[in-house]
Motif scaffolding. Structure first.
Motif, PDB file in Angstrom:
ATOM      1  N   GLY A  19       0.840  -1.196   0.000  1.00  0.00           N
ATOM      2  CA  GLY A  19       0.000   0.000   0.000  1.00  0.00           C
ATOM      3  C   GLY A  19       0.865   1.230   0.000  1.00  0.00           C
ATOM      4  O   GLY A  19       2.094   1.130   0.150  1.00  0.00           O
ATOM      5  N   PRO A  20       0.256   2.403  -0.187  1.00  0.00           N
ATOM      6  CA  PRO A  20       1.026   3.645  -0.238  1.00  0.00           C
ATOM      7  C   PRO A  20       1.804   3.923   1.057  1.00  0.00           C
ATOM      8  O   PRO A  20       2.857   4.549   1.025  1.00  0.00           O
ATOM      9  N   ALA A  21       1.276   3.470   2.193  1.00  0.00           N
ATOM     10  CA  ALA A  21       1.998   3.647   3.452  1.00  0.00           C
ATOM     11  C   ALA A  21       2.997   2.512   3.582  1.00  0.00           C
ATOM     12  O   ALA A  21       2.634   1.341   3.520  1.00  0.00           O
ATOM     13  N   SER A 178     -17.790   8.315 -10.648  1.00  0.00           N
ATOM     14  CA  SER A 178     -16.913   7.538  -9.783  1.00  0.00           C
ATOM     15  C   SER A 178     -17.689   6.338  -9.226  1.00  0.00           C
ATOM     16  O   SER A 178     -17.126   5.275  -8.998  1.00  0.00           O
ATOM     17  N   ARG A 183     -16.095   1.299  -7.130  1.00  0.00           N
ATOM     18  CA  ARG A 183     -15.135   1.797  -6.156  1.00  0.00           C
ATOM     19  C   ARG A 183     -15.126   0.920  -4.913  1.00  0.00           C
ATOM     20  O   ARG A 183     -16.144   0.470  -4.424  1.00  0.00           O
ATOM     21  N   GLY A 185     -12.667   2.161  -2.720  1.00  0.00           N
ATOM     22  CA  GLY A 185     -11.773   3.065  -2.005  1.00  0.00           C
ATOM     23  C   GLY A 185     -12.307   3.582  -0.688  1.00  0.00           C
ATOM     24  O   GLY A 185     -11.542   3.963   0.185  1.00  0.00           O
ATOM     25  N   THR A 186     -13.629   3.628  -0.528  1.00  0.00           N
ATOM     26  CA  THR A 186     -14.169   4.147   0.720  1.00  0.00           C
ATOM     27  C   THR A 186     -14.633   3.011   1.631  1.00  0.00           C
ATOM     28  O   THR A 186     -15.353   3.234   2.591  1.00  0.00           O
ATOM     29  N   ARG A 297      -5.077   0.610  -6.547  1.00  0.00           N
ATOM     30  CA  ARG A 297      -4.640   1.576  -5.555  1.00  0.00           C
ATOM     31  C   ARG A 297      -3.128   1.716  -5.475  1.00  0.00           C
ATOM     32  O   ARG A 297      -2.630   2.602  -4.770  1.00  0.00           O
ATOM     33  N   PRO A 302      -0.033   7.174  -4.735  1.00  0.00           N
ATOM     34  CA  PRO A 302      -1.145   7.424  -3.814  1.00  0.00           C
ATOM     35  C   PRO A 302      -2.468   7.727  -4.511  1.00  0.00           C
ATOM     36  O   PRO A 302      -3.493   7.810  -3.860  1.00  0.00           O
ATOM     37  N   ALA A 303      -2.449   7.893  -5.849  1.00  0.00           N
ATOM     38  CA  ALA A 303      -3.709   8.145  -6.548  1.00  0.00           C
ATOM     39  C   ALA A 303      -4.393   6.817  -6.866  1.00  0.00           C
ATOM     40  O   ALA A 303      -3.741   5.791  -7.016  1.00  0.00           O
ATOM     41  N   GLU A 304      -5.713   6.860  -6.959  1.00  0.00           N
ATOM     42  CA  GLU A 304      -6.479   5.657  -7.265  1.00  0.00           C
ATOM     43  C   GLU A 304      -6.863   5.637  -8.746  1.00  0.00           C
ATOM     44  O   GLU A 304      -7.099   6.679  -9.345  1.00  0.00           O
ATOM     45  N   VAL A 309     -11.897   0.265 -14.507  1.00  0.00           N
ATOM     46  CA  VAL A 309     -10.916   0.424 -15.579  1.00  0.00           C
ATOM     47  C   VAL A 309      -9.900  -0.713 -15.517  1.00  0.00           C
ATOM     48  O   VAL A 309      -9.525  -1.298 -16.537  1.00  0.00           O
TER      49      VAL A 309
ATOM     50  N   TYR B 196     -12.788  11.045  -2.187  1.00  0.00           N
ATOM     51  CA  TYR B 196     -11.395  11.434  -1.963  1.00  0.00           C
ATOM     52  C   TYR B 196     -10.716  12.057  -3.175  1.00  0.00           C
ATOM     53  O   TYR B 196      -9.489  12.004  -3.300  1.00  0.00           O
ATOM     54  N   GLN B 227      -7.601  11.282  -7.492  1.00  0.00           N
ATOM     55  CA  GLN B 227      -8.396  10.598  -6.485  1.00  0.00           C
ATOM     56  C   GLN B 227      -7.419   9.851  -5.583  1.00  0.00           C
ATOM     57  O   GLN B 227      -6.705   8.964  -6.032  1.00  0.00           O
ATOM     58  N   GLU B 231      -5.913   5.130   2.476  1.00  0.00           N
ATOM     59  CA  GLU B 231      -4.699   4.740   3.194  1.00  0.00           C
ATOM     60  C   GLU B 231      -3.631   5.826   3.095  1.00  0.00           C
ATOM     61  O   GLU B 231      -2.954   6.146   4.076  1.00  0.00           O
TER      62      GLU B 231
END
Lengths: 331, 304
Positions: A19-21, A178, A183, A185-186, A297, A302-304, A309, B196, B227, B231
């Protein structure tokens, strides 16, 4: 089965670790373990990092797996019950109905509202109910083809209505798109809790009927001669697939391609029996969507990227490769 | 069929996020003669033969500018979002995202200003002999001031346009001069909607945050209007969260805190979640002063 199970496990592990972190794999592993009942272990992560693992990555991965499994299974079941290779879970208007419901909810109360999934679910069920009753009224009880055509008509009508509502509210257009592109993402545990009962009901009913789908695949008249009532089987499977798909669409928007391609890939690997195709579709569908979401992700930092797609962009070429190699194997 | 639809959707999403105030690819054409006196005038390469008496504005920003330079009484129609000032809200409206060349031409305008051309609307109007200027979103404050001058010039009130630009420039500079020096720039996350979407420092709004000594966490995603993943937002732990989606999407400090994992954010725990007016933060008109003052007070307190 063992291989696809291993792939699913590997995909799940990767989805939680990447992940991004930047978090160390050991700490992430300990963090996940610490949530197992009766295991007391300190991962060494700060509260923010443990929230990233346990409140963002894990539920997102679980939701992707549930949605992928449900959509793939529903697609496979539809392909069987309608004996149509182009069938997907959105065949009878689920996508159009859910799209209209979600768009109306987004333009009237906003995309963050808890009403959006409810409206999507109601729209999805309503669309299929309309297609089913219209198809039956037109004599579709005995033939799946009439039902499909009724679904196409209902979907076209609802899509037109959705487009109209959306054009009248251009300020919400980004939120609507979106949602349409799918999605995860949330996602959090609440979406997982929302989705689980639908997935369980849908999977149970369809798996119970999987032998009958094999009987149906030899032809409706032949099935009838063997004592199977095709319209009964069709009704049960359509209801179960619709409930599962509507749940999936409500929590994750319209994720295309999974429901049509995964069952075909499985069929190319294991042959035409639904007894084998359906359970494998569950596992492969989960793995596919978990991997697609991982790409969505992490590919652009960090962008989704909208997951719809990715499923089409990665899934399309992948499907062609499988198609090509399996043909070569046959010849 | 599905693939085709996806391409189309992606294109529209890109277009819409771009028109929300992104840096224009075309830049600011240099063919505007700001100090020209009398008509005909040339603004951005568009010849305006006579002083316009029937102006149509397809952009809420430019409606505000037109009224601020005193050309309001000559505006006959605006887009759906032109809600300020109240006189503009009372005018006939049209949908600037799906404008019809014929519908605009039927209003018999002698000047049309747009901030977004969804497909040859400007060319269509020009072919009918109607002077049409497309003002792309500026990249920074200077570009906005320049548009004040250009709108004034096009409307035949060049002096008022120049005056508005100078006054706004001075007021905003007066606000910015009090921004305290910080050890490092504050980081922020500006939220455009509940999925986001955010802004980078390279956008017009980002340039205002930048002038206030702040850096967007979305720069790590390449800037623009990306977007972001939840995380990333949680791990970036921005100093401030600005909500540009309170009115559109029902978001608030309470809904933010209830999102999975977000309660651990420093900005949430310290109450540094700020609701920003959506109209103010998406336009580059004369109310920029209000936006800058509001943000400066939200970040640095009443002393600024």
């Amino acid at each position: 089965m063992a291989v696809s199970g291993a792939v699913l496990l590997a995909a799940a592990a990767a989805a939680i670790l990447i992940g991004p972190a930047a978090l160390s794999p050991g700490a992430v592993f300990k963090e996940v373990l610490s949530h197992v009942p009766f295991v007391h272990i300190d991962s060494g992560l700060d509260p923010r990092q443990s929230a990233i693992v346990w409140e963002l990555r894990v539920p997102r991965m679980v939701l992707a797996a549930l949605v992928g499994a449900t959509l793939s299974l529903a697609g496979g079941a539809y392909q069987g019950v309608f004996r149509n290779p182009l069938a997907d879970p959105y065949l009878l208007g689920v996508a159009a109905g859910a799209g209209l419901g979600a768009t109306v909810a987004i333009v009237s109360v906003g995309s963050g509202s808890a009403l959006v999934p409810v409206a999507a679910f109601v729209g999805a069920i309503g669309a299929v109910a309309a297609a089913y009753s219209l198809g039956s009224a037109a004599g579709g009880q005995r033939s799946g083809a009439t039902l499909i055509l009724a679904g196409v008509a209902v979907a076209a009508f609802l899509t037109a209505a959705q487009t109209f509502v959306q054009q009248q509210n251009a300020d919400s257009i980004r939120e609507v798109y979106s949602w349409i592109l799918g999605r995860l993402g949330t996602a959090g545990w609440s979406e997982v809790a929302l989705m689980t009962p639908y997935a369980v009901v849908s999977v149970t009913v369809i798996m119970v009927h999987r032998r009958l789908l094999d009987v149906l695949s030899v032809g409706e008249e032949e099935a009838r001669a063997l004592g199977v009532r095709p319209e009964r089987v069709r009704a049960a499977v359509v209801v179960a697939a619709t409930v599962g798909t509507a749940g999936a669409v409500a929590v994750s928007g319209l994720i295309g391609f999974v429901g049509i391609v995964v069952p075909h890939v499985v069929r190319l690997m294991v042959g035409a029996s639904y007894r084998a195709i359906l359970p494998l579709s569950i596992v492969c569908g989960s793995a596919f969507l978990v991997i697609a979401d991982l790409i969505a992700r992490s590919a652009l930092g960090p962008a989704e990227i909208p997951i719809g797609v990715i499923t089409a962009f990665v899934g399309g070429p992948f499907f062609l490769v499988v198609l090509r190699t399996s043909r070569r194997g046959v010849m | 069929m599905r693939g085709h639809r996806l391409h189309w959707l992606v294109a529209v999403v890109a277009l819409v996020s771009g028109c929300a105030g992104g840096p224009a690819a075309t830049g600011e054409p240099g063919s505007t003669a700001i100090d020209a006196a009398g008509f005909p005038v040339v603004v951005r390469g568009v010849v305006i033969p006579n002083r316009p008496e029937r102006i149509v504005s397809g952009s809420a920003t430019h409606t505000e500018i037109l009224f601020a330079v005193g050309a309001g009484p000559r505006v006959i129609a605006t887009d759906d979002y032109s809600d300020f000032p109240v006189e503009a809200a009372a005018l006939p409206h049209f949908d600037a995202f799906n404008p019809s060349v014929e519908g605009i031409a039927a209003l018999e305008p002698d000047l049309v200003v747009l901030a977004f051309d969804p497909g040859d609307v400007a060319a269509g109007l020009a072919a009918l002999g109607i002077p049409t200027i497309v003002f792309d979103a500026p990249v920074a404050l200077d570009g906005a001031y320049r548009q004040f001058e250009e709108v004034g010039l096009a409307a035949g009130v060049g002096a008022a346009g120049a005056e508005l630009a100078a006054a706004t420039r001075e007021e905003i500079a007066g606000l910015l001069v009090n921004v305290p020096e910080t050890v490092r720039p504050f980081t922020y996350y500006h939220e455009l909607d509940a999925t986001y979407f955010s802004i980078g420092s390279d956008t017009f709004l980002g340039s205002i945050y930048g002038a206030l000594g702040m850096v967007s966490i979305a720069d790590a995603a390449g800037g623009g209007y990306p977007q972001l993943s939840a995380e990333f937002i949680v791990s970036a732990n921005p100093d401030f969260i600005f909500l540009g989606d309170a009115a559109c999407c029902g978001q608030s400090p309470a809904t933010i805190a209830a999102r999975p994992g977000w309660s651990e954010l420093g900005a949430v725990q310290a109450g540094r979640v700020v609701i920003v007016d959506e109209a103010l933060s998406s336009r580059w008109g004369p109310r920029l002063v209000e936006l800058v003052r509001f943000l400066a007070e939200a970040v640095y307190g009443g002393g600024v």
